[in-house]
Design a protein around this motif. Structure first.
Motif, PDB file in Angstrom:
ATOM      1  N   ALA A  26       0.826  -1.207   0.000  1.00 38.12           N
ATOM      2  CA  ALA A  26       0.000   0.000   0.000  1.00 38.12           C
ATOM      3  C   ALA A  26       0.860   1.256   0.000  1.00 38.12           C
ATOM      4  O   ALA A  26       0.583   2.223  -0.726  1.00 38.12           O
ATOM      5  N   ALA A  27       1.915   1.256   0.785  1.00 40.61           N
ATOM      6  CA  ALA A  27       2.797   2.419   0.841  1.00 40.61           C
ATOM      7  C   ALA A  27       3.504   2.639  -0.492  1.00 40.61           C
ATOM      8  O   ALA A  27       3.663   3.781  -0.952  1.00 40.61           O
ATOM      9  N   GLY A  28       3.937   1.558  -1.103  1.00 43.09           N
ATOM     10  CA  GLY A  28       4.630   1.681  -2.379  1.00 43.09           C
ATOM     11  C   GLY A  28       3.743   2.159  -3.504  1.00 43.09           C
ATOM     12  O   GLY A  28       4.224   2.740  -4.476  1.00 43.09           O
ATOM     13  N   PRO A  85      -3.724   1.929  -4.302  1.00 41.95           N
ATOM     14  CA  PRO A  85      -3.609   0.939  -3.227  1.00 41.95           C
ATOM     15  C   PRO A  85      -4.764  -0.076  -3.220  1.00 41.95           C
ATOM     16  O   PRO A  85      -4.559  -1.222  -2.823  1.00 41.95           O
ATOM     17  N   VAL A  86      -5.929   0.349  -3.660  1.00 39.44           N
ATOM     18  CA  VAL A  86      -7.071  -0.578  -3.725  1.00 39.44           C
ATOM     19  C   VAL A  86      -6.819  -1.645  -4.783  1.00 39.44           C
ATOM     20  O   VAL A  86      -7.046  -2.843  -4.554  1.00 39.44           O
ATOM     21  N   ARG A  87      -6.337  -1.236  -5.944  1.00 42.27           N
ATOM     22  CA  ARG A  87      -6.023  -2.205  -7.004  1.00 42.27           C
ATOM     23  C   ARG A  87      -4.970  -3.207  -6.526  1.00 42.27           C
ATOM     24  O   ARG A  87      -5.077  -4.411  -6.756  1.00 42.27           O
ATOM     25  N   ALA A  88      -3.941  -2.664  -5.880  1.00 40.13           N
ATOM     26  CA  ALA A  88      -2.842  -3.515  -5.445  1.00 40.13           C
ATOM     27  C   ALA A  88      -3.298  -4.528  -4.399  1.00 40.13           C
ATOM     28  O   ALA A  88      -2.960  -5.721  -4.477  1.00 40.13           O
ATOM     29  N   GLU A  89      -4.071  -4.079  -3.421  1.00 37.36           N
ATOM     30  CA  GLU A  89      -4.505  -4.982  -2.360  1.00 37.36           C
ATOM     31  C   GLU A  89      -5.464  -6.036  -2.887  1.00 37.36           C
ATOM     32  O   GLU A  89      -5.372  -7.215  -2.513  1.00 37.36           O
ATOM     33  N   ALA A  90      -6.393  -5.654  -3.752  1.00 35.93           N
ATOM     34  CA  ALA A  90      -7.327  -6.644  -4.307  1.00 35.93           C
ATOM     35  C   ALA A  90      -6.572  -7.688  -5.122  1.00 35.93           C
ATOM     36  O   ALA A  90      -6.876  -8.886  -5.045  1.00 35.93           O
ATOM     37  N   THR A  91      -5.580  -7.259  -5.887  1.00 36.80           N
ATOM     38  CA  THR A  91      -4.811  -8.214  -6.693  1.00 36.80           C
ATOM     39  C   THR A  91      -3.965  -9.118  -5.817  1.00 36.80           C
ATOM     40  O   THR A  91      -3.860 -10.332  -6.060  1.00 36.80           O
ATOM     41  N   ARG A  92      -3.357  -8.547  -4.787  1.00 37.03           N
ATOM     42  CA  ARG A  92      -2.593  -9.379  -3.841  1.00 37.03           C
ATOM     43  C   ARG A  92      -3.491 -10.435  -3.226  1.00 37.03           C
ATOM     44  O   ARG A  92      -3.130 -11.623  -3.149  1.00 37.03           O
ATOM     45  N   GLU A  93      -4.686 -10.026  -2.788  1.00 32.63           N
ATOM     46  CA  GLU A  93      -5.614 -10.973  -2.180  1.00 32.63           C
ATOM     47  C   GLU A  93      -6.069 -12.020  -3.190  1.00 32.63           C
ATOM     48  O   GLU A  93      -6.207 -13.209  -2.852  1.00 32.63           O
ATOM     49  N   LEU A  94      -6.292 -11.614  -4.441  1.00 34.17           N
ATOM     50  CA  LEU A  94      -6.669 -12.575  -5.482  1.00 34.17           C
ATOM     51  C   LEU A  94      -5.587 -13.631  -5.648  1.00 34.17           C
ATOM     52  O   LEU A  94      -5.873 -14.839  -5.706  1.00 34.17           O
ATOM     53  N   ILE A  95      -4.331 -13.209  -5.717  1.00 31.47           N
ATOM     54  CA  ILE A  95      -3.229 -14.158  -5.886  1.00 31.47           C
ATOM     55  C   ILE A  95      -3.157 -15.119  -4.699  1.00 31.47           C
ATOM     56  O   ILE A  95      -3.021 -16.338  -4.876  1.00 31.47           O
TER      57      ILE A  95
END
Length: 386
Positions: free
Chosen positions: A305-307, A367-377
């Protein structure tokens, strides 16, 4: 300092378990729905297309409308604006130019653009442009700059805020310059070199800077965050090189397959893609390669999220020169992109042989895109291992 574990590619491919055998199409659709439905609803995303490659097997999830007025649904062939994910192609073209002996990425910018000789660009390399390691180039071309003469005048007068490689300044200007230079080394423009020398080698037939008339029916409308009006990207200086590509979820998933070495491609193309994943710099949150940003895998959600925070894109940040290393193995590589009406995100984990692309016709928070994709993986890998 960001620490990335590097693993030889051959070893990765030999030791990675085959996950996709345990993932059914039904499970993929269910997981994609559960992870992204809350995002779609919270940000009123008109249409979305998600592509996943796992062990070279592809899965797709599409939802919503590409054009609300025409009630045209999103499908695998819908064209979305990539925004700054276009930069992944710009650096790949520059790396291909190096593979063909047209340039070295260690060349000073001014050696390839003589109009900048005697300026700060005597000390900035092409690789620095690709890593946003210029010392402070602005995010956008200034509004007063409207042609190449004006751009050269501006750049000749530009003074870095720090030495090259000491400050990361996310910049359409730096990547735009790299694209201009790369195109010239192929004896043409960036747009023509991309279409002639890179995209065919990748097997990407639905990726364009300028969408042909015959393909316009596939081109989605983006929708403004401010008034929900249908919009598409406007022309601008260095737009093609920095944020101008349109593509489909199928092509972008194939692009990730190319990076994950799931495809048999010309050796120069494979080597060029690998070069873009080489990192010479660390930031506070990730290793900075040629546009790609790499985090240790499993990736920490707070670090991700920070990145991907606005501060990393909008404000110059400290960066540290490190020994060059290839971002392979246990690393989470990602990149965001957006125009006023579109939002894109790509990510891959080489050690897990998984890659994800998310294309939407709404610009919603990175950050929303990143977190959703991380959770999907995470969920896809967990289900595949059951």
């Amino acid at each position: 300092m960001t620490i990335i574990r590097t693993v030889a590619v051959a070893a990765v491919l030999l030791t990675t378990p085959a996950h996709a055998q345990g993932l059914t199409e039904q499970a993929f659709q269910q997981i994609s729905e559960s992870v992204f439905r809350p995002v779609i609803e919270e940000f009123d995303i008109p249409g979305i297309a998600i592509g996943v490659t796992m062990d070279g097997q592809q899965f797709f999830f599409t939802d919503g409308l590409a054009d609300r007025a025409a009630s045209r649904p999103v499908d695998r062939d819908t064209l979305f604006e990539l925004g700054s994910n276009s930069k992944l192609f710009t650096v790949a073209l520059a790396a291909l130019a190096e593979q063909r002996g047209f340039l070295s990425l260690q060349d000073p910018v001014s050696s390839r653009m003589p109009a900048l000789a005697g300026s700060a660009f005597d000390a900035v390399t092409l690789a620095d442009l690709a890593a946003h390691a210029t010392g402070g180039l602005p995010l956008q071309v200034p509004d007063a700059v409207t042609d190449m003469d004006g751009l050269m005048t501006y750049l000749n007068a530009w003074t870095p805020q720090g030495g090259a490689g000491t400050r990361r300044a996310y910049s359409n200007v730096s990547i735009g310059l790299l694209g201009l230079i790369a195109g010239e080394q192929f004896g043409t423009t960036y747009t023509d070199a991309l279409a002639r020398d890179l995209l065919p080698g990748l097997g990407l037939g639905s990726t364009f800077v300028d969408v042909p008339d015959a393909e316009m029916a596939r081109y989605a409308f983006g929708y403004s965050r401010t008034d929900d009006s249908p919009i598409r990207v406007n022309p601008g200086m260095l737009d093609a090189e920095a944020y101008g590509i349109k593509s489909s979820v199928t092509d972008m998933t194939r692009f990730l397959d190319a990076h994950l070495r799931n495809l048999t491609l010309e050796g120069e193309i494979t080597a060029a893609l690998a070069r873009t994943r080489r990192s010479d710099y660390d930031t506070a949150h990730y290793a900075q390669a040629m546009i790609w940003e790499g985090y240790p895998w499993p990736v920490d959600a707070a670090a991700l999220a920070a990145g991907n925070s606005p501060d990393m894109a909008m404000s110059p940040q400290p960066m540290t020169k490190v020994d060059a290393r290839q971002l392979e193995g246990d690393v989470y590589l990602n990149k965001t992109g957006a125009t006023n009406g579109f939002g894109s995100y790509v990510a891959m984990v080489p050690s897990e042989r998984i890659g994800v692309v998310v294309l939407a016709n709404r610009n919603y928070p990175n950050p929303v895109r990143a977190e959703a994709t991380r959770e999907l993986i995470v969920q896809l890998l967990a289900r595949a291992r059951e």
